[in-house]
Structure formats: C-alpha cells, structure tokens
Design an enzyme around this catalytic site. Structure first.
Site, PDB file in Angstrom:
ATOM      1  N   SER A 258      -0.164   1.403   1.975  1.00 47.26           N
ATOM      2  CA  SER A 258      -0.951   1.026   3.146  1.00 47.26           C
ATOM      3  C   SER A 258      -1.342   2.294   3.895  1.00 47.26           C
ATOM      4  O   SER A 258      -0.948   3.393   3.518  1.00 47.26           O
ATOM      5  CB  SER A 258      -0.141   0.114   4.065  1.00 47.26           C
ATOM      6  N   LYS A 259      -2.107   2.086   4.964  1.00 44.86           N
ATOM      7  CA  LYS A 259      -2.649   3.239   5.700  1.00 44.86           C
ATOM      8  C   LYS A 259      -1.559   4.190   6.177  1.00 44.86           C
ATOM      9  O   LYS A 259      -1.803   5.383   6.318  1.00 44.86           O
ATOM     10  CB  LYS A 259      -3.456   2.750   6.891  1.00 44.86           C
ATOM     11  N   ARG A 260      -0.373   3.655   6.427  1.00 45.02           N
ATOM     12  CA  ARG A 260       0.628   4.582   6.963  1.00 45.02           C
ATOM     13  C   ARG A 260       1.141   5.562   5.904  1.00 45.02           C
ATOM     14  O   ARG A 260       1.817   6.530   6.209  1.00 45.02           O
ATOM     15  CB  ARG A 260       1.772   3.822   7.630  1.00 45.02           C
TER      16      ARG A 260
END
Ligand code: GLU
Length: 491
Positions: A258-260
């Site tokens: 994911s984006k993190r």
C-alpha cells in the site's frame, strides 16, 4: 485439458486509477508468456464502471505499459493520437463498447433457464442467524412469474445465475495446482445489476471467450471469481481457458502493498528516474524466481527463463532497496549516448544549449557511477552549467575550507599561478596533476586538503566528481574565472 497451440493471454485493467505495480507485474508475466511462445498479448480496458473509469486513467495505463516496453498485439491503438481506436480483429477492446454482445448472452442464459430475474430482498437473502444465503428463494420462478415480478419492479431487477447444485467447480491452476470449490457454496450470484449492466464476472467471461483467450493469468485476489467464471463458461457452452493466479505483492513488513510502503504507481518510479528495464527486471522477481537464482535479466533472457509454472504461491515482497540497487546497475551499463538520452528528460533544457550536447554528455558521464535515480542529475551537476551564486555556497563549508582555513590563500593562489600558465591544450590531468603534487609536498599536506578549497570554490560543495575530471570538464576559463574572486576575497 490440452494446451492450445497458440497462446492468447490478456491484461485487463480497470481504468480507475494509475498503472499499479501489481498490474504491471501481471502484464509483464502475461507479455512474457505470450512472446516466448509466439502467442498474442491482448490488452482489454475494463471500463464498465462508469463512475470510476476515466479516459485519463486509460491513457496513463497505456502510457505506463508502453514505457515498460510491454507492447500489445491487440487492443486499443497504442498511438495516443488515435485514442479509442482498436488494433486486432476481436475488438472493440474497451469493455464498455461490448455491451450489446453481453446482453445477447444474458438473454441466452435467461431463455435457457440458467439465469433468472430475482426479486429477493436483502432480508430474504439472509438466514435466521444473519448469514447470507447462497441460494435465492426465487431460483425456480417460472419465466412468466419472473416477467410479472419484473413489471412490478418497474423493469428493474437484478439477474442471478442459477447455480447448478452438488457440483465440483475445479481447475488446475498454473500456479497453485488443483483448486476446487463446491458449487453450492458459490450459489446464485448476481451477474447483471437491476439497471441492466452486467457485472465483472459476466463481462470478463464473455470477453475472454470472444477474444479467444487461452490462458488467464491474474492476481490471487481473483481466485474467488474464477469458479463463478468457470460456471458461466459451462452455462454458455464454452470451454474455459486455463487459469493461473499470481501471489499478492506485499511490503517488507509482510502487509499487503500500500501507499505507506512507498509509491505503488509505476508512473511515480518513472518520475524519480527509475529506468524501465530496471523496473521490469525488478517486477519479474516479485513472486517469481528462476531455479538458479539469477537476478539480472535482459529482455531476451527473461523470455528464455520465464516459466509461469515457477511463479510462487507465497506472496512476493516488494523491496524498494532492490529496485534502487538494480537501477544503479542499469544506469552503469548504459552506453554514453544512451545515458545522455535517458537523462535528458531530467535535465533543464538550457543545460543542453549551454555548451552543446557533447559537453552535456561529458558532464553526465562523470555521474554514471554515482547515480541511483536519473532525477538526481539536476541537484548534482548544476555547477557545470552555471556559476555558483552566493546563495549556492554552504556557509559552514565555506568557513571550513576557505574563509577560516589559513592554508586556503596559498592553496588557491599558488595553484592558480601554476594552472594559469597552462594553455588550453595542456588543460588535462597530465599537466594539472604535477603542480598539485608539488604543492602537497611543499606544504606537507595530503591531496584532499589541497583539493577541497578548490572544489568548494568551484562548486559550492565539498563533494563532486573526481578533482581532475571536474577541472578538465569545467574547462580552463571557467575554473580560473571561478577561483579568482576567492583569491581576492581571502587576501
Ligand atoms: N478488470 C479486472 C481487474 O482490473 C480484471 C481482472 C482479470 O484479469 O480478470 O482487476
């Protein structure tokens, strides 16, 4: 099931965002599979979600695939100027344009009693202890009763697939081996919404069949869709393709990517100056590895090595450090002209005009061993294209190496005298090095101590390419011109 002679695989993205790393990997695996077997790689844009699908997203996906060099044999025209047109004889390749055909097949299933208009409410599809029911209480409504219910609902009822009971729905997954579901557990699923629009599982089945797709290789998140699609194939009297499900991509912490974990869009990597060949090589190794653990692959080697049967069942980790490492290696391996060509989009236009391309090529060559990302060039090489201004100099560095350094005066002054005595033709390491050595000896200083004041005066920074490379590429006039004011300032 026998393997068909010609492999026809597809990548079928939904244009609701960017090309993501997971999608790009799926596209790559399919592309390799097609190309290594002389088959076809088909691109189909699944744009039936009217609210979320956009032309901008489609363009980004096409652009991302082109950047990665994953050209398609059939699909939307790759030329951005001919957006919306098709190449290939199984088009259109935009799913939204295939609605008529989808409806034709919906009618076929309704007419054969393999599907039914279903008036069941949410409560009717839920049993006493709150669990969702698999089978609709209306699955045996006669066609006449269905029509009556449909009319009563203002022509708006979803259509459910009438699931054959007591059957095993199984396939030999290219990646996972035998996968099996019980048909009763899948149940009477809705495949046409009450507004008449077919849902993913139906549209994808119709299109894969009409496009003569032989192998469907996609992400593991689609496993639960596959039995539904197999049942639809059977109901439509069609032979299902072979299926394979590639594992999820996870971050280094094991959680779904994911984006993190950093950028998940392929375009973001392009913007930071990842080379497409590094990206492709990196994607190849997420969830797939050759038996000999080879890591760096040319495109031809990928074609020679890749075997979909070697795709792992376990999740593949996305390790950004590995991508960065690969990128550095690929940058190092570029031929000089190619290095400049790849760096051009990351260089201000005026750099190329400054002293011409030959000069720009000599400058970037000095950074080939150092760059991890192409976009680092501007922040590093700027002083080859303009004189440092007061604001470019770091105060602490200037103090340490120049203004508070007692030896800086003679170091700049003495060498300036020696260097000025050299002609343009003599401006090379062979002639520049001896005065530096002599000064080191005279002052009893190491080379670094003598070179640093020059480096800081010339670049504003304490780090630069090799000292003599810096002097030679900057050229006599620039070097002397930049150092002169410092000599005046220090004396
Ligand atoms: N449009 C679907 C997606 O983007 C395609 C899935 C498939 O390959 O069948 O997830």
């Amino acid at each position: 099931m026998a393997t068909p002679d010609t492999i026809r695989v597809r990548f079928a993205p939904s244009p609701t965002g960017y090309l993501h790393t997971g999608g790009a990997r799926t596209a790559l695996f399919n592309w390799l599979w097609a190309k290594q077997s002389g088959g076809q790689f088909i691109l189909r844009i699944e744009d039936t979600d009217e609210l979320r699908s956009t032309e901008e997203s489609t363009r980004k996906i096409l652009d991302g695939l082109r950047w990665l060099g994953l050209d398609w044999d059939e699909g939307p025209d790759a030329d951005p100027a001919r957006f919306g047109e098709s190449i290939g004889d199984c088009g259109p390749y935009f799913q939204s344009k295939r609605a008529e055909r989808h409806l034709e097949l919906v009618k076929q299933l309704l007419a054969e009693g393999q599907a039914f208009y279903c008036p069941a409410t949410a409560e009717e599809m839920t049993d006493a202890d709150g669990k969702k029911k698999n089978l609709s209480p209306y699955r045996d409504l006669s066609p006449e009763e269905q029509q009556a219910r449909l009319a009563a609902a203002g022509g708006q009822l979803p259509i459910r697939f009438k699931c054959p009971l007591g059957k095993e729905v199984a396939w030999d997954d290219v990646v996972r081996g035998r996968v099996s579901f019980k048909s009763d557990e899948i149940g009477d699923f809705i495949f046409v919404k009450s507004n008449g629009l077919p849902l993913y599982n139906f549209a994808v089945t119709c299109d894969d069949a009409d496009m003569r797709i032989t192998h469907v290789l996609r992400g593991e998140d689609h496993i639960s869709n596959t039995p539904k699609q197999i049942m639809l194939y059977r109901a439509l009297g069609l032979t299902p393709p072979l299926f394979g499900h590639a594992p999820l991509i996870v971050g280094m912490d094991g959680a779904r990517l994911s984006k993190r974990h950093g950028a998940t869009q392929v375009g973001a990597y392009r913007e930071m100056g990842i080379l497409p060949e590094a990206m492709v090589n990196f994607l190849l190794l997420i969830g797939w590895a050759p038996k000999d653990n080879k890591e760096l692959f040319t495109r031809q080697e990928m074609l020679d090595y890749f075997n979909p049967a070697d795709i792992n069942k376990a999740a593949g980790a996305f390790n950004p450090e590995k991508l960065h490492h690969f990128n550095g290696l690929y940058i190092r391996s570029l031929a000089p002209a190619e290095l400049l060509a790849r760096l051009k989009p990351f260089m201000p236009a005026e750099w190329l005009e400054f002293r011409g391309e030959e000069y720009a090529g000599r400058v970037v060559a000095l950074y080939q061993e150092k760059l991890t990302f192409l976009n680092e060039i501007e922040g590093n090489a700027w002083y080859f294209f303009r004189d440092p201004q007061e604001t470019d100099y770091n105060e602490a560095t200037v103090a340490k190496f120049l203004t508070s350094n007692d030896e800086a005066g003679p170091i700049l002054g003495d060498l300036f005298a020696e260097f000025s005595a050299l002609s343009e033709d003599e401006w090379d390491e062979q002639h520049l090095a001896p005065p530096v050595d002599a000064l080191c000896e005279r002052l009893g200083l190491g080379k670094g101590k003598v070179m640093q004041p020059w480096r800081v005066a010339l670049t504003g920074d304490k780090i630069s390419p090799g000292f003599f490379d810096l002097l030679v590429v900057l050229g006599r006039e620039t070097v002397l011109g930049r150092v002169k004011p410092w000599i005046n300032r220090l004396n």
